[in-house]
Design a protein around this motif. Structure first.
Motif, PDB file in Angstrom:
ATOM      1  N   ARG A  66      -0.018   4.613  -4.998  1.00  0.00           N
ATOM      2  CA  ARG A  66      -1.348   3.191  -5.001  1.00  0.00           C
ATOM      3  C   ARG A  66      -2.161   3.751  -4.625  1.00  0.00           C
ATOM      4  O   ARG A  66      -4.296   3.834  -4.499  1.00  0.00           O
ATOM      5  CB  ARG A  66      -0.956   1.881  -4.376  1.00  0.00           C
ATOM      6  CG  ARG A  66      -2.428   0.709  -5.126  1.00  0.00           C
ATOM      7  CD  ARG A  66      -2.066  -0.046  -3.716  1.00  0.00           C
ATOM      8  NE  ARG A  66      -2.251  -1.231  -4.204  1.00  0.00           N
ATOM      9  CZ  ARG A  66      -2.739  -2.741  -3.446  1.00  0.00           C
ATOM     10  NH1 ARG A  66      -1.260  -3.390  -2.924  1.00  0.00           N
ATOM     11  NH2 ARG A  66      -3.744  -3.350  -3.519  1.00  0.00           N
ATOM     12  N   VAL A  67      -1.926   4.524  -3.310  1.00  0.00           N
ATOM     13  CA  VAL A  67      -3.136   4.747  -2.099  1.00  0.00           C
ATOM     14  C   VAL A  67      -4.290   5.952  -2.579  1.00  0.00           C
ATOM     15  O   VAL A  67      -5.588   5.920  -2.768  1.00  0.00           O
ATOM     16  CB  VAL A  67      -2.321   4.540  -0.673  1.00  0.00           C
ATOM     17  CG1 VAL A  67      -3.853   5.869   0.345  1.00  0.00           C
ATOM     18  CG2 VAL A  67      -2.237   3.226   0.060  1.00  0.00           C
ATOM     19  N   CYS A 116       0.697  -0.964   0.051  1.00  0.00           N
ATOM     20  CA  CYS A 116      -0.087  -0.336   0.321  1.00  0.00           C
ATOM     21  C   CYS A 116       0.316   0.646  -0.446  1.00  0.00           C
ATOM     22  O   CYS A 116       0.575   2.170   0.918  1.00  0.00           O
ATOM     23  CB  CYS A 116      -1.130   0.062   0.894  1.00  0.00           C
ATOM     24  SG  CYS A 116      -2.246  -1.002   0.953  1.00  0.00           S
TER      25      CYS A 116
END
Length: 218
Positions: A181-182, A177
């Motif tokens: 990506r987050v 994460c």
């Protein structure tokens, strides 16, 4: 004899140096002597340019928000206001990652070299949110966002992106994460949360990635 003029480049250099020292070493590093050594100038430069250390810290805060506003100003208004809104979020993150030392000072409520942010200083920072409020208004008028308060929407987006960026700068977001990506997932979720459809939000978020390079980073 006329008074000696200060080098106009010294003030901006001191702002950057002071922000870096504060972020890297803490308030104890902020001294006129240390700043002069780093900048290759005299200790009087701090007083000539800022009237003292408190003025220098205030200048760091104002410069940080000025750079943020400059990033926001590069985002053009298009027929896709949600894409514009997402790009403002990307511009916010890009500014923080480009100016991490100043970013660390902009939102500090703690005493810095004997200086604390005043209500006026914080209001100066809030002015930059006007760009986001205006974009939220356009999203509402276009029917992309649900019925709501544009200013509240802007504040919700601000707090969400600010939180992610703060964690990213603190190196808390790691694989699987990681910050990138987050952030991408967060952008879609924020637009849907404001009332957009998942399909439309996904398209706008994807389109904003290309615009980051052509508008904000250019």
């Amino acid at each position: 004899m006329s008074p000696r003029r200060s080098d106009p480049r010294t003030g901006p250099a001191l702002v950057d140096i002071a922000a870096r020292l504060l972020a890297d070493e803490g308030p104890q590093a902020l001294s006129a002597r240390r700043l002069a050594t780093e900048a290759g100038s005299s200790t009087m430069a701090v007083y000539t340019n800022f009237g003292g250390m408190s003025g220098l810290v205030r200048a760091m805060v104002y410069e940080g928000f000025a750079r943020l506003q400059d990033h926001f100003s590069k985002v053009a208004e298009t027929a896709d206001p949600v894409c514009d809104m997402v790009l403002l979020g990307r511009a916010y993150r890009h500014n923080a990652l480009t100016n991490p030392h100043l970013y660390a000072v902009m939102f500090g409520g703690a005493s810095l070299a004997g200086f604390s942010l005043s209500a006026e200083d914080r209001q100066y920072g809030r002015y930059t949110l006007g760009t986001v409020v205006a974009c939220a208004t356009r999203c509402l008028r276009a029917g992309r966002f649900g019925v709501g308060d544009a200013e509240l929407i802007a504040h919700q987006l601000w707090t969400a992106v600010h939180g992610l960026v703060t964690l990213e700068l603190g190196e808390y977001l790691i694989e699987p994460c990681d910050a990138g990506r987050v952030f991408e997932a967060q952008l879609v979720a924020l637009m849907v949360g404001a009332g957009d459809t998942l399909q439309a939000a996904t398209r706008s978020v994807a389109a904003s990635r290309t615009r980051l390079d052509t508008e904000v980073r250019a």
